[in-house]
Design an enzyme around this catalytic site. Structure first.
Site, short mmCIF file in Angstrom:
data_model
loop_
_atom_site.label_atom_id
_atom_site.label_comp_id
_atom_site.label_asym_id
_atom_site.label_seq_id
_atom_site.Cartn_x
_atom_site.Cartn_y
_atom_site.Cartn_z
N GLU A 77 41.73 18.35 8.38
CA GLU A 77 40.67 18.33 9.17
C GLU A 77 39.46 18.07 8.59
O GLU A 77 38.50 17.53 9.17
CB GLU A 77 40.70 19.90 9.82
CG GLU A 77 41.77 20.34 10.47
CD GLU A 77 41.58 21.52 11.00
OE1 GLU A 77 42.11 22.57 10.12
OE2 GLU A 77 41.11 22.21 11.97
N ARG A 95 47.91 29.48 -1.30
CA ARG A 95 48.34 30.65 -0.80
C ARG A 95 49.75 30.70 -0.45
O ARG A 95 50.51 31.62 -0.40
CB ARG A 95 47.57 31.06 0.63
CG ARG A 95 46.27 31.66 0.52
CD ARG A 95 45.24 31.65 1.63
NE ARG A 95 44.82 30.07 1.44
CZ ARG A 95 43.66 29.83 2.27
NH1 ARG A 95 43.21 30.58 3.08
NH2 ARG A 95 43.47 28.48 2.21
O1 LIG Z 1 48.10 21.80 8.21
P1 LIG Z 1 46.96 21.42 7.51
O2 LIG Z 1 45.97 20.57 8.34
O3 LIG Z 1 47.29 20.63 6.28
O4 LIG Z 1 46.22 22.77 6.74
C1 LIG Z 1 46.98 23.75 6.21
C2 LIG Z 1 46.34 23.82 4.76
O5 LIG Z 1 45.30 24.17 4.81
C3 LIG Z 1 44.90 25.50 4.08
O6 LIG Z 1 44.96 24.99 2.62
P2 LIG Z 1 43.56 24.26 2.13
O7 LIG Z 1 43.76 22.62 2.28
O8 LIG Z 1 42.50 24.64 2.81
O9 LIG Z 1 43.51 24.36 0.65
P3 LIG Z 1 43.27 25.84 -0.10
O10 LIG Z 1 44.76 26.44 -0.52
O11 LIG Z 1 42.59 25.39 -1.46
O12 LIG Z 1 42.42 26.83 0.70
C4 LIG Z 1 46.18 25.99 4.04
O13 LIG Z 1 46.53 27.07 3.11
C5 LIG Z 1 47.32 25.17 4.32
O14 LIG Z 1 47.82 24.67 2.96
N1 LIG Z 2 41.50 25.56 11.16
C1 LIG Z 2 41.59 26.13 10.07
N2 LIG Z 2 41.57 27.56 10.06
C2 LIG Z 2 41.87 28.24 9.08
N3 LIG Z 2 42.38 27.65 7.86
C3 LIG Z 2 42.57 26.29 7.98
N4 LIG Z 2 43.00 25.72 7.04
C4 LIG Z 2 42.96 24.35 7.33
N5 LIG Z 2 42.62 24.32 8.71
C5 LIG Z 2 42.37 25.68 9.15
#
Ligand SMILES: O=P(O)(O)OC[C@H]1O[C@H](OP(=O)(O)OP(=O)(O)O)[C@H](O)[C@@H]1O
Ligand SMILES: Nc1ncnc2[nH]cnc12
Length: 217
Positions: free
Chosen positions: A141, A104
């Site tokens: 997470e 994103r």
């Molecule tokens: O601060 P953090 O704990 O690192 O989490 C934040 C990240 O989590 C989500 O992406 P995700 O890793 O879920 O991957 P995606 O873009 O494939 O949905 C979000 O878009 C951030 O990039």
């Molecule tokens: N707690 C959370 N809620 C929504 N999106 C997330 N991406 C990573 N952690 C998340």
């Protein structure tokens, strides 16, 4: 929502205080963060000397001694002619990389890069980028992941702003900062649309400024 990432020159200088602006202030996007406060000069509008004076008179409002020094140095290029201020964005933006994190960060990063004339650098998940890459693994997470960047995408000494949609634990931004620093770039700021403060992700950013558009409740 993207429109909220920008604020208009009107907000910055106050309505009616930009007499030299020949375009509508609302068409002039400006990212509202310390890394970008000179981005407002990046668009191709024409100025008159009154406007130039208005800009110069706001110099003390610019945060950060380094930016202020650079801005003042750059402002020596003013010669009072209507277009002299055009020289300013070149000095700032040629050394600025707008770094977006998949997935994103690719929604919010490129329009900001386009608006301010910065280079867009994608950080991608594994096996997506062709060619030679450097990688940085990190913990989320829910498991582990990895970010990759093309070798040569940033140059040593580049200044980088990292954009993503969300900071939760901060693992993703922390990995992005490490990748960029391994390539010799200086991360001047991170920016996300939203933060989950209870996860204390900003504590993992090594003191880097973090711009957040909206707070979660
Ligand atoms: O601060 P953090 O704990 O690192 O989490 C934040 C990240 O989590 C989500 O992406 P995700 O890793 O879920 O991957 P995606 O873009 O494939 O949905 C979000 O878009 C951030 O990039
Ligand atoms: N707690 C959370 N809620 C929504 N999106 C997330 N991406 C990573 N952690 C998340």
């Amino acid at each position: 929502m993207l429109g909220c990432l920008f604020r208009s020159i009107e907000n910055l200088f106050g309505s009616g205080r930009v007499p030299g602006l020949t375009a509508k202030p609302s068409q002039w996007p400006c990212y509202d963060g310390p890394a970008m406060n000179c981005g407002l000069l990046a668009c191709g509008f024409h100025f008159d000397s009154v406007f130039v004076e208005t800009v110069v008179s706001t110099l003390t409002l610019l945060p950060g001694p380094l930016l202020r020094r650079e801005f003042l140095k750059a402002s020596l290029l003013f010669d009072g002619s209507p277009y002299s201020i055009f020289l300013l964005p070149v000095l700032f933006l040629t050394c600025l990389d707008l770094v977006g994190i998949e997935a994103r960060g690719f929604i919010f990063g490129p329009p900001i890069a386009l608006a301010i004339g910065a280079k867009f650098v994608p950080l991608r998940k594994p096996r997506k980028l062709p060619g030679e890459v450097i990688s940085e693994e990190y913990v989320l997470e829910y498991g582990t992941d990895c970010l990759q960047m093309h070798i040569g995408a940033v140059q040593p000494g580049d200044r980088a702003l990292v954009v993503d949609d969300l900071i939760a634990t901060g693992g993703t931004l922390c990995a992005a900062i490490k990748l960029l620093e391994r390539a010799g770039a200086e991360v001047v700021e991170c920016a996300c649309v939203i933060e989950l403060p209870e996860l204390k992700g900003r504590e993992r950013l090594n003191g880097k400024p973090l711009y957040i558009l909206v707070e979660s409740r």
